[in-house]
Design a protein around this motif. Sequence first.
Motif, PDB file in Angstrom:
ATOM      1  N   GLN A   1       0.819  -1.212   0.000  1.00 56.46           N
ATOM      2  CA  GLN A   1       0.000   0.000   0.000  1.00 56.46           C
ATOM      3  C   GLN A   1       0.856   1.266   0.000  1.00 56.46           C
ATOM      4  O   GLN A   1       0.445   2.302  -0.523  1.00 56.46           O
ATOM      5  CB  GLN A   1      -0.939  -0.001   1.208  1.00 56.46           C
ATOM      6  N   LEU A   2       2.064   1.188   0.578  1.00 55.61           N
ATOM      7  CA  LEU A   2       2.955   2.347   0.538  1.00 55.61           C
ATOM      8  C   LEU A   2       3.344   2.682  -0.896  1.00 55.61           C
ATOM      9  O   LEU A   2       3.369   3.849  -1.295  1.00 55.61           O
ATOM     10  CB  LEU A   2       4.208   2.073   1.378  1.00 55.61           C
ATOM     11  N   GLU A   3       3.637   1.657  -1.674  1.00 53.68           N
ATOM     12  CA  GLU A   3       3.998   1.887  -3.067  1.00 53.68           C
ATOM     13  C   GLU A   3       2.794   2.350  -3.879  1.00 53.68           C
ATOM     14  O   GLU A   3       2.905   3.259  -4.716  1.00 53.68           O
ATOM     15  CB  GLU A   3       4.575   0.590  -3.648  1.00 53.68           C
TER      16      GLU A   3
ATOM     17  N   VAL B   1      -0.394   6.557  -6.716  1.00 57.07           N
ATOM     18  CA  VAL B   1      -1.666   7.278  -6.798  1.00 57.07           C
ATOM     19  C   VAL B   1      -1.458   8.780  -6.680  1.00 57.07           C
ATOM     20  O   VAL B   1      -2.147   9.594  -7.328  1.00 57.07           O
ATOM     21  CB  VAL B   1      -2.637   6.772  -5.712  1.00 57.07           C
ATOM     22  N   HIS B   2      -0.476   9.192  -5.880  1.00 55.34           N
ATOM     23  CA  HIS B   2      -0.212  10.612  -5.678  1.00 55.34           C
ATOM     24  C   HIS B   2       0.739  11.183  -6.739  1.00 55.34           C
ATOM     25  O   HIS B   2       1.320  12.253  -6.546  1.00 55.34           O
ATOM     26  CB  HIS B   2       0.370  10.848  -4.286  1.00 55.34           C
TER      27      HIS B   2
ATOM     28  N   SER C   1       6.255   8.629 -10.285  1.00 52.89           N
ATOM     29  CA  SER C   1       6.550   7.658 -11.326  1.00 52.89           C
ATOM     30  C   SER C   1       7.101   6.382 -10.679  1.00 52.89           C
ATOM     31  O   SER C   1       7.389   6.344  -9.474  1.00 52.89           O
ATOM     32  CB  SER C   1       7.582   8.222 -12.299  1.00 52.89           C
ATOM     33  N   LEU C   2       7.255   5.334 -11.497  1.00 55.09           N
ATOM     34  CA  LEU C   2       7.800   4.081 -10.964  1.00 55.09           C
ATOM     35  C   LEU C   2       9.175   4.313 -10.365  1.00 55.09           C
ATOM     36  O   LEU C   2       9.486   3.821  -9.272  1.00 55.09           O
ATOM     37  CB  LEU C   2       7.877   3.043 -12.083  1.00 55.09           C
ATOM     38  N   TRP C   3      10.039   5.085 -11.049  1.00 54.31           N
ATOM     39  CA  TRP C   3      11.397   5.304 -10.575  1.00 54.31           C
ATOM     40  C   TRP C   3      11.406   6.178  -9.322  1.00 54.31           C
ATOM     41  O   TRP C   3      12.221   5.952  -8.425  1.00 54.31           O
ATOM     42  CB  TRP C   3      12.229   5.946 -11.675  1.00 54.31           C
ATOM     43  N   GLN C   4      10.514   7.162  -9.244  1.00 52.43           N
ATOM     44  CA  GLN C   4      10.416   7.977  -8.026  1.00 52.43           C
ATOM     45  C   GLN C   4       9.961   7.136  -6.849  1.00 52.43           C
ATOM     46  O   GLN C   4      10.467   7.273  -5.729  1.00 52.43           O
ATOM     47  CB  GLN C   4       9.460   9.148  -8.254  1.00 52.43           C
ATOM     48  N   MET C   5       8.990   6.258  -7.093  1.00 55.26           N
ATOM     49  CA  MET C   5       8.513   5.386  -6.022  1.00 55.26           C
ATOM     50  C   MET C   5       9.619   4.453  -5.539  1.00 55.26           C
ATOM     51  O   MET C   5       9.815   4.250  -4.332  1.00 55.26           O
ATOM     52  CB  MET C   5       7.308   4.584  -6.511  1.00 55.26           C
TER      53      MET C   5
END
Length: 558
Positions: A458-460, A465-466, A469-473
Amino acid sequence: MESMMPLQRGGTLLPGAAMLGMGVLVVVPVAFVLLQAVFPGAAQADWAQPLAHWRQVWQDTAMAQLLGNTVSLGVWVVLGCLLLGLPLGLLRGLGHLPGSALWDLCFLVPFMVPPYIAAMGWILLLQPAGYLQQATGHHAAGLLFSVPGVVLVMVLNLFPVVYFAVSRAAAAASGRLAVVARVCGASPWQALWRVTLPLTLPALAASGLLVFAMTIEEYGTPAVLASNVGFAVLVTAIEQRLSDWPIDLPGAALLSLVLMLLAVLAYVGQRRLMAGRGYESTDGKPQALHRAALGVWRLPVLLLFAAVAVCATLLPLLAIAATAFTGTLSGGLAWDNWTLRHFRSILGAGSEALQALGTSFALALAAALLVGVFGALVAYCSVRLRTRTALALDVLSVLPNAMPGIVVAVGLILAWNQPWLPVTPYNTWLILLLAYACLLLPYPIRYANAALQQVSVQLESAARVHGASLWQMLARVVAPLLAPSVAAAMLLVFAIASRELVASLLLAPTGVQTVSVYVWRQFEQGSVGEGMAMSLIAIGLTALLVLLAARLAPRPGH
């Protein structure tokens, strides 16, 4: 489906990169070993007569002897480790042992001493005119240079595998239940046989299989000791086929395949025992450890632990240190023979030893960074995906556990020494990096996998959701959470890579030496003092990094 959302949004780039990397690091060496074992002319691109050399090899009495020696050595070392590690582990797990943390540290030291260096320490101690004869007038060369001597040296190096497994299992699972059995009228021996031993049986059997796998994969001790009594095993026979002229690639590949199958069987057996033969003995609530007072047995138990610590840890370390700090072996332990010249020689500007140290550190650092980042990627894809790709990654990630170092070296030689390749890492330092990465990849994968199991998806999902991007996450959410575990694994990788022997001996390019290759060459050339001085540096570095990794590794529940 929510658990797949972060990777689904990122497409197939991460899983594809993970599969490509696993293919290069793991699949390629294994595939070329299998290919060469099936087609004897594969190195010359000759695909005729598959399996032609199998009958010849298997009908050779030497092959049966090699296989029998390897299996028997593994079995005897397992029995010795069980005989020594089981009682020590039970006493540590069930009794109030004074100085328990100190004994644990003493028994951890054999893991930090490379087996071939420990074997050389025993030779210096027990050989004619060795330190034992200088001190007592007697030597034990007859015992050391024999099959029982090889078994004894390997048992003293590997029994901590059984000791730590049994002590942890006994303390965690059976202490409280054994007290209940005593309250219900069982005698101490009945509680031991009917409660404690059954509960520790899975850990005992699994650690025994692990010792078997480590024994049949070990090159240094059989090469140093067993070769003197004509006791050849698979791993030394493989090295001989690759180093003696004429080079026998099909024979080396076939022996590598047999050795890998033995290791796979041991590893699969260990996994099955740990996964399917456990016993529930806790209810999830914190439980106080119930350890029995030793009473009148306190002094005998302490003497037993002290005797094992002296034999397994102190004596080989003293022999190594004495050789490093004495000028000549013939001069003995006299005061006028003490010197620092071996250290000055290896640490002098421009020395081969210093270059070997720099090469090992650079390669170990590169291997730690490579497998740390790539291992975290593989672990993330394995945990977060629910596809066949994740299953394939999971299977490939455990395969290196069952791949002896010499098998990896053979596979890399066969794969990258092909005449049709336009560019190849063979005969460069990159081939060593590939070998280290393949052998040590399971460490960061295992650590990162355990850390990811405690991180909610859920953190990812919230980060995606906010608007991340994938790399930022990955950079701002996943990487900080995995950092402590991956850093601990990278320290272990650095420590192990800096002392790896058999792959380094077979793959090191001409003119390139690692610490292990330098030490081995010094032993061969008779410069034992400089070899042992370098060994002390390697042991100190390994000990420091292993202890640091243990402190960084996250504790259960944290």
